[in-house]
Design a protein around this motif. Structure first.
Motif, short mmCIF file in Angstrom:
data_model
loop_
_atom_site.label_atom_id
_atom_site.label_comp_id
_atom_site.label_asym_id
_atom_site.label_seq_id
_atom_site.Cartn_x
_atom_site.Cartn_y
_atom_site.Cartn_z
N VAL A 44 -15.84 6.37 6.36
CA VAL A 44 -15.76 4.95 6.70
C VAL A 44 -15.56 4.83 8.21
N ASP A 45 -15.98 3.70 8.76
CA ASP A 45 -15.79 3.59 10.20
C ASP A 45 -14.32 3.31 10.52
N LYS A 46 -13.97 3.54 11.75
CA LYS A 46 -12.59 3.45 12.22
C LYS A 46 -11.98 2.08 11.95
N LYS A 47 -12.73 1.03 12.23
CA LYS A 47 -12.22 -0.33 12.04
C LYS A 47 -11.89 -0.59 10.57
N GLU A 48 -12.77 -0.17 9.68
CA GLU A 48 -12.53 -0.37 8.25
C GLU A 48 -11.30 0.41 7.79
N LEU A 49 -11.15 1.62 8.28
CA LEU A 49 -10.00 2.43 7.92
C LEU A 49 -8.70 1.75 8.37
N ILE A 50 -8.69 1.24 9.58
CA ILE A 50 -7.50 0.55 10.10
C ILE A 50 -7.21 -0.70 9.28
N GLU A 51 -8.25 -1.47 8.95
CA GLU A 51 -8.05 -2.68 8.15
C GLU A 51 -7.47 -2.35 6.78
N ARG A 52 -8.00 -1.29 6.15
CA ARG A 52 -7.48 -0.87 4.84
C ARG A 52 -6.03 -0.42 4.95
N ALA A 53 -5.73 0.34 6.00
CA ALA A 53 -4.36 0.84 6.18
C ALA A 53 -3.38 -0.30 6.39
N VAL A 54 -3.76 -1.27 7.21
CA VAL A 54 -2.89 -2.41 7.47
C VAL A 54 -2.71 -3.24 6.19
N ALA A 55 -3.78 -3.46 5.45
CA ALA A 55 -3.68 -4.22 4.19
C ALA A 55 -2.75 -3.50 3.21
N PHE A 56 -2.89 -2.18 3.10
CA PHE A 56 -2.04 -1.39 2.21
C PHE A 56 -0.57 -1.50 2.64
N TYR A 57 -0.33 -1.38 3.94
CA TYR A 57 1.02 -1.46 4.48
C TYR A 57 1.64 -2.83 4.22
N LEU A 58 0.88 -3.88 4.50
CA LEU A 58 1.41 -5.24 4.31
C LEU A 58 1.70 -5.52 2.84
N ASP A 59 0.87 -4.99 1.94
CA ASP A 59 1.12 -5.15 0.52
C ASP A 59 2.42 -4.46 0.13
N SER A 60 2.63 -3.28 0.68
CA SER A 60 3.86 -2.54 0.42
C SER A 60 5.08 -3.28 0.95
N VAL A 61 4.97 -3.83 2.15
CA VAL A 61 6.07 -4.59 2.74
C VAL A 61 6.38 -5.83 1.90
N GLN A 62 5.34 -6.51 1.44
CA GLN A 62 5.54 -7.71 0.63
C GLN A 62 6.27 -7.35 -0.66
N LYS A 63 5.87 -6.26 -1.31
CA LYS A 63 6.54 -5.86 -2.55
C LYS A 63 8.00 -5.49 -2.29
N THR A 64 8.26 -4.86 -1.17
CA THR A 64 9.63 -4.51 -0.81
C THR A 64 10.46 -5.76 -0.59
N MET A 65 9.89 -6.76 0.09
CA MET A 65 10.60 -8.02 0.32
C MET A 65 10.88 -8.74 -1.00
N GLU A 66 9.90 -8.74 -1.91
CA GLU A 66 10.09 -9.37 -3.21
C GLU A 66 11.19 -8.68 -4.00
N LEU A 67 11.22 -7.35 -3.95
CA LEU A 67 12.27 -6.61 -4.64
C LEU A 67 13.63 -6.92 -4.04
N LYS A 68 13.70 -6.99 -2.73
CA LYS A 68 14.96 -7.31 -2.06
C LYS A 68 15.46 -8.68 -2.49
N GLU A 69 14.56 -9.66 -2.54
CA GLU A 69 14.94 -11.01 -2.97
C GLU A 69 15.43 -11.01 -4.41
N GLU A 70 14.73 -10.26 -5.27
CA GLU A 70 15.14 -10.20 -6.67
C GLU A 70 16.51 -9.54 -6.81
N LEU A 71 16.75 -8.48 -6.07
CA LEU A 71 18.05 -7.82 -6.13
C LEU A 71 19.16 -8.75 -5.62
#
Length: 71
Positions: free
Chosen positions: A22-49
């Motif tokens: 994959v080209d560099k830009k697509e890889l970076i976009e996928r990585a950022v999307a994956f990271y942000l999804d992970s951060v969102q799930k962590t924030m949701e878990l923190k709120e639930e706790l």
């Protein structure tokens, strides 16, 4: 998407993009999307706790009042 990356990180991205085909830009976009999804799930878990913590404090508070009244 202009971004300044440290040289070693830029090299790792280039290598990974070649391996994955994959080209560099697509890889970076996928990585950022994956990271942000992970951060969102962590924030949701923190709120639930926090909600569970508040609820348990309420229940414990009620239990302590009930015990005090019985004595």
């Amino acid at each position: 998407m202009p971004a300044i990356l440290r040289e070693n990180l830029d090299n790792r991205i280039k290598d990974a993009s070649k391996v994955l085909g994959v080209d560099k830009k697509e890889l970076i976009e996928r990585a950022v999307a994956f990271y942000l999804d992970s951060v969102q799930k962590t924030m949701e878990l923190k709120e639930e706790l926090e909600v569970w913590d508040m609820l348990s404090n309420e229940v414990l508070g009620l239990s302590e009042k009930s015990i005090s009244r019985k004595m």
